[in-house]
Write a protein that holds these residues in place. Sequence first.
Motif, PDB file in Angstrom:
ATOM      1  N   UNK A 693       0.847  -1.199   0.000  1.00 16.66           N
ATOM      2  CA  UNK A 693       0.000   0.000   0.000  1.00 16.66           C
ATOM      3  C   UNK A 693       0.878   1.244   0.000  1.00 16.66           C
ATOM      4  N   UNK A 694       1.973   1.220   0.762  1.00 17.26           N
ATOM      5  CA  UNK A 694       2.909   2.349   0.770  1.00 17.26           C
ATOM      6  C   UNK A 694       3.450   2.594  -0.645  1.00 17.26           C
ATOM      7  N   UNK A 695       3.880   1.524  -1.328  1.00 16.97           N
ATOM      8  CA  UNK A 695       4.400   1.667  -2.690  1.00 16.97           C
ATOM      9  C   UNK A 695       3.341   2.228  -3.624  1.00 16.97           C
ATOM     10  N   UNK A 696       2.083   1.770  -3.447  1.00 17.70           N
ATOM     11  CA  UNK A 696       0.993   2.306  -4.268  1.00 17.70           C
ATOM     12  C   UNK A 696       0.817   3.796  -4.017  1.00 17.70           C
ATOM     13  N   UNK A 697       0.901   4.210  -2.747  1.00 14.71           N
ATOM     14  CA  UNK A 697       0.755   5.628  -2.432  1.00 14.71           C
ATOM     15  C   UNK A 697       1.826   6.477  -3.094  1.00 14.71           C
ATOM     16  N   UNK A 698       3.078   5.995  -3.073  1.00 14.32           N
ATOM     17  CA  UNK A 698       4.162   6.718  -3.739  1.00 14.32           C
ATOM     18  C   UNK A 698       3.867   6.821  -5.237  1.00 14.32           C
ATOM     19  N   UNK A 699       3.438   5.693  -5.822  1.00 18.55           N
ATOM     20  CA  UNK A 699       3.147   5.676  -7.250  1.00 18.55           C
ATOM     21  C   UNK A 699       2.000   6.626  -7.590  1.00 18.55           C
ATOM     22  N   UNK A 700       0.973   6.660  -6.760  1.00 18.67           N
ATOM     23  CA  UNK A 700      -0.149   7.575  -6.981  1.00 18.67           C
ATOM     24  C   UNK A 700       0.317   9.026  -6.957  1.00 18.67           C
ATOM     25  N   UNK A 701       1.181   9.385  -6.013  1.00 19.21           N
ATOM     26  CA  UNK A 701       1.681  10.756  -5.941  1.00 19.21           C
ATOM     27  C   UNK A 701       2.576  11.083  -7.131  1.00 19.21           C
ATOM     28  N   UNK A 702       3.320  10.092  -7.636  1.00 20.85           N
ATOM     29  CA  UNK A 702       4.090  10.305  -8.863  1.00 20.85           C
ATOM     30  C   UNK A 702       3.170  10.572 -10.044  1.00 20.85           C
ATOM     31  N   UNK A 703       2.072   9.822 -10.139  1.00 21.82           N
ATOM     32  CA  UNK A 703       1.121   9.996 -11.234  1.00 21.82           C
ATOM     33  C   UNK A 703       0.510  11.392 -11.188  1.00 21.82           C
ATOM     34  N   UNK A 714      18.576  12.431   4.288  1.00 20.50           N
ATOM     35  CA  UNK A 714      18.643  13.060   5.594  1.00 20.50           C
ATOM     36  C   UNK A 714      17.797  14.321   5.609  1.00 20.50           C
ATOM     37  N   UNK A 715      17.370  14.696   6.816  1.00 22.13           N
ATOM     38  CA  UNK A 715      16.476  15.852   6.923  1.00 22.13           C
ATOM     39  C   UNK A 715      17.138  17.155   6.493  1.00 22.13           C
ATOM     40  N   UNK A 716      18.493  17.213   6.505  1.00 20.33           N
ATOM     41  CA  UNK A 716      19.159  18.458   6.119  1.00 20.33           C
ATOM     42  C   UNK A 716      19.433  18.510   4.619  1.00 20.33           C
ATOM     43  N   UNK A 717      18.981  17.492   3.878  1.00 20.11           N
ATOM     44  CA  UNK A 717      19.135  17.521   2.427  1.00 20.11           C
ATOM     45  C   UNK A 717      17.838  18.010   1.787  1.00 20.11           C
ATOM     46  N   UNK A 718      17.853  18.056   0.448  1.00 17.19           N
ATOM     47  CA  UNK A 718      16.644  18.474  -0.249  1.00 17.19           C
ATOM     48  C   UNK A 718      15.498  17.517   0.066  1.00 17.19           C
ATOM     49  N   UNK A 719      14.288  18.043   0.092  1.00 18.74           N
ATOM     50  CA  UNK A 719      13.109  17.237   0.355  1.00 18.74           C
ATOM     51  C   UNK A 719      12.874  16.234  -0.773  1.00 18.74           C
ATOM     52  N   UNK A 720      12.437  15.021  -0.387  1.00 18.63           N
ATOM     53  CA  UNK A 720      12.033  14.073  -1.431  1.00 18.63           C
ATOM     54  C   UNK A 720      10.574  14.312  -1.785  1.00 18.63           C
ATOM     55  N   UNK A 721      10.016  13.474  -2.665  1.00 13.81           N
ATOM     56  CA  UNK A 721       8.665  13.714  -3.168  1.00 13.81           C
ATOM     57  C   UNK A 721       7.634  13.699  -2.046  1.00 13.81           C
ATOM     58  N   UNK A 722       7.716  12.715  -1.150  1.00 16.13           N
ATOM     59  CA  UNK A 722       6.711  12.601  -0.100  1.00 16.13           C
ATOM     60  C   UNK A 722       6.711  13.815   0.813  1.00 16.13           C
ATOM     61  N   UNK A 723       7.906  14.259   1.239  1.00 18.18           N
ATOM     62  CA  UNK A 723       7.959  15.421   2.128  1.00 18.18           C
ATOM     63  C   UNK A 723       7.527  16.689   1.403  1.00 18.18           C
ATOM     64  N   UNK A 724       7.804  16.751   0.096  1.00 16.94           N
ATOM     65  CA  UNK A 724       7.389  17.911  -0.685  1.00 16.94           C
ATOM     66  C   UNK A 724       5.866  17.994  -0.770  1.00 16.94           C
ATOM     67  N   UNK A 725       5.226  16.866  -1.087  1.00 18.52           N
ATOM     68  CA  UNK A 725       3.762  16.832  -1.165  1.00 18.52           C
ATOM     69  C   UNK A 725       3.159  17.117   0.200  1.00 18.52           C
ATOM     70  N   UNK A 726       3.761  16.537   1.238  1.00 14.25           N
ATOM     71  CA  UNK A 726       3.255  16.739   2.600  1.00 14.25           C
ATOM     72  C   UNK A 726       3.314  18.219   2.984  1.00 14.25           C
ATOM     73  N   UNK A 727       4.392  18.890   2.664  1.00 17.49           N
ATOM     74  CA  UNK A 727       4.529  20.310   3.013  1.00 17.49           C
ATOM     75  C   UNK A 727       3.466  21.143   2.306  1.00 17.49           C
TER      76      UNK A 727
END
Length: 832
Positions: A693-703, A714-727
């Motif tokens: 289900x987690x993988x499906x959620x990532x795929x849905x957000x990519x779509x 790491x938290x001090x690096x650029x945000x990944x897709x999930x953190x970007x969408x969450x923000x």
Amino acid sequence: MRSVPNYHHPYTINFILVFILFPAFGVSANTISLATESLTISSNKPFSRWYLGIWYKKISTRTYVWVANRDNPLSHPNGSLKISDNNLVIFDHSSNTPVWSTNLTVGTVRSPVVAELLDNGNFVLGDSNSNEYLWQSFDFPTDTLLPEMKLGWDKKTGLDRVLRSWKTPEDPSSGDFSAKLETRGFPEYYVFNKKTIIYRSGPWIGNRFSCIPEMKPNDLSLVYTFVASDEEVTYSYQMTKPDVYSILSVSSVGTIQRRNWIEATQTWKQLWHQPRDTCDNYKQCGSYGYGDSNTIPSCNCIRGFERGNEQEWALRDDSAGCVRKTRLSCDGRDGFVQLKKMKLPDTAATVVDRGIGLKECEAKCLQDCNCTAYANTDIRDGGSGCVIWKGDLLDIRSYANGGQDLYVKLAAADLDVKITSHGRIIGSSIGVTIFLLISIIIFRYWKRKQKTAITIQTPTVDQVRSQDLLINEVVLTSERYKSRENKTEDLELPLMEFKSLGMATNRFSDANMLGQGGFGIVYKGILPDGKEIAVKRLSKMSLQGTDEFKNEVTLIARLQHINLVRLLGCCIDKGEKMLIYEYLENLSLDSHLFDKIRRSNLNWQKRFDITNGIARGLLYLHQDSRFRIIHRDLKASNVLLDKNMTPKISDFGMARIFGRHETEANTGKVVGTYGYMAPEYAMDGIFSMKSDVFSFGVLLLEIITGKRSKGFYNSNRDLNLLSLVWRYWKEGKGIEIVDPIIIYSSSSELRTHEILRCIQIGLLCVQERAEDRPVMSTVMVMLGSETTTIPQPKRPGFCVGRSLLETESLSSTQRDDELSVNQITLSVIHAR
């Protein structure tokens, strides 16, 4: 006007002139009378399509059951519904022209003509003093069959009532799929894709359609009615409980389904749908073949028949069908084999005699050289009536529960049994078989004793050879049956020669290469008969060994679903291991989603359809297949697209089978692709349905976003897709993260609410704690209903951090996860 019958209707329906794709906007009424009265609606809002529709009044989810002008909508809301010249007419005010009419040609009507919407949902037009309707909506259904509405043919009116799907879930215009009751022979209904039959219900056998075991005769809330006479051939149903709502409809993807309204959850619950698996596909197994979803392959030949074309069967082209081993003699020596719980063959060319029983039916079939099979027409009270097939038997399948007995005519040589009346058979070789088994047991016991004996009597070489062969055969047979009981039987998968695949792929030339992944290269191939295939040639250096190869072959061969890739065969030749799949014209999802040119073709509707298809495939793996399967590597490159952009989940090399009562498992070998891995799997090796289900959620957000998931940082690096969408979601700016291709598409600008719901669903699927994530059945409900309440998501699982040293160390063994079609990325780490 005819009065409404004196019984209580369990539902009330209102109609309204409305733009179906948006909230209700207009006026409603139950009765229109006099030639001058009309319903009028006007607005300055720039809506694009308006319809006259009927929906349930007491159901919170807007459910449209009939649309008048489905193929000729108003382009603006300035229209009216009038009674004009004894007809119901929808007028376009801007041009003062009709866009829809009942098109009646009636004589002088003395009494006023009245239109009324009855409590059962029937919109009728008639003379107020007459007991007959001039016109009724029940005679012109759209995609839905309501209680008391009839499907089928009426001699008096000349009408053949057909259900026709919507074009899409948002577009009520006539779609490609239709359900029609066939009146010839032994009546049954067919589902068509345009003019091509894709599914057949089986005939009416007294209390249900033969191929729909879910139509339970003991259901006290539903009463089915089937009429087959010279005056009409129709099917209908009635509700007996006032608080139960049930509809039968044809969906925009070609399934026919029954749904009940569940008041407690405020949702429609699907009771059954057809077709359910590949065995339901029309003529899937060809002439004299029958489908069985519990066998590998799923198509089998009836006893006394054999495969007609071995090469086509080897490539899983089961439609090649079967042929008789021995011709019928037609001299009275032929007999019958009894097949239990079967979907009766296509009944279009049958002879029906409801006045005789099974014994007389058998005799009648024996006397007719053209007769190939017979059965009862009615299964109630022990069975009655007779139906006889002439010619090839088509579109048969077996059921674990359902169907009925079918008696197929065979030559005496293929029976090898004594024939009794009613097709019952007594094996004449039982005694011989028992004797052989006893002899084998005695021999094996004697052989063991000989090993410890002081004096050994040596048999001849020929004796030993023949006896050992017999013993080996019995042992193998025994082990095969034993393994079937344990559900780990040996796989009967077509093997193809390396030479043949080399010719098909032009010696595996680069020009035929479709893509390359961590486990090898995928080539396009063309067989001598013109059939296109995809050949995955596993790299000799691949991390996928023999076990993973067998795992993928075993799993895919057992799975039958429209949203799963179809395996046709395999090849094992010295060091070579290859898989042969159906060829999918549009390659992988990532080749479209992340390509600057191709992505422009993915409007929101296509992306939403792809999302639903992936969800259906994953739900099948988790819940509806013979095994509970965890994929463990769901990602954009492992979703393939056919010519109609239907998604198919592929690459099962990393998949694992779960027991029905298992919820999670632990592994010391974590495999998959970073960026799609659930935190509990990546860090602790714990995987379950919730990790998929987690993988499906990532795929849905990519779509939705058109952006790749970059993996864990790491938290001090650029945000990944999930953190970007969450923000963006937390800041209330979710729409700003959506792919601009979607935003600037005129067809999707007005579906912001649906897009935001999908973002919310995606975030629910990627929540950090597995127990917080929904299961796929809940995801399907949330995707399919605009009124279902969706909880607010918690923080996603993007917080897994790694040191620079760990990241660099991992990269040395990790495969590139941004390759194209048919890849599997395998990252091997040790669980903490």
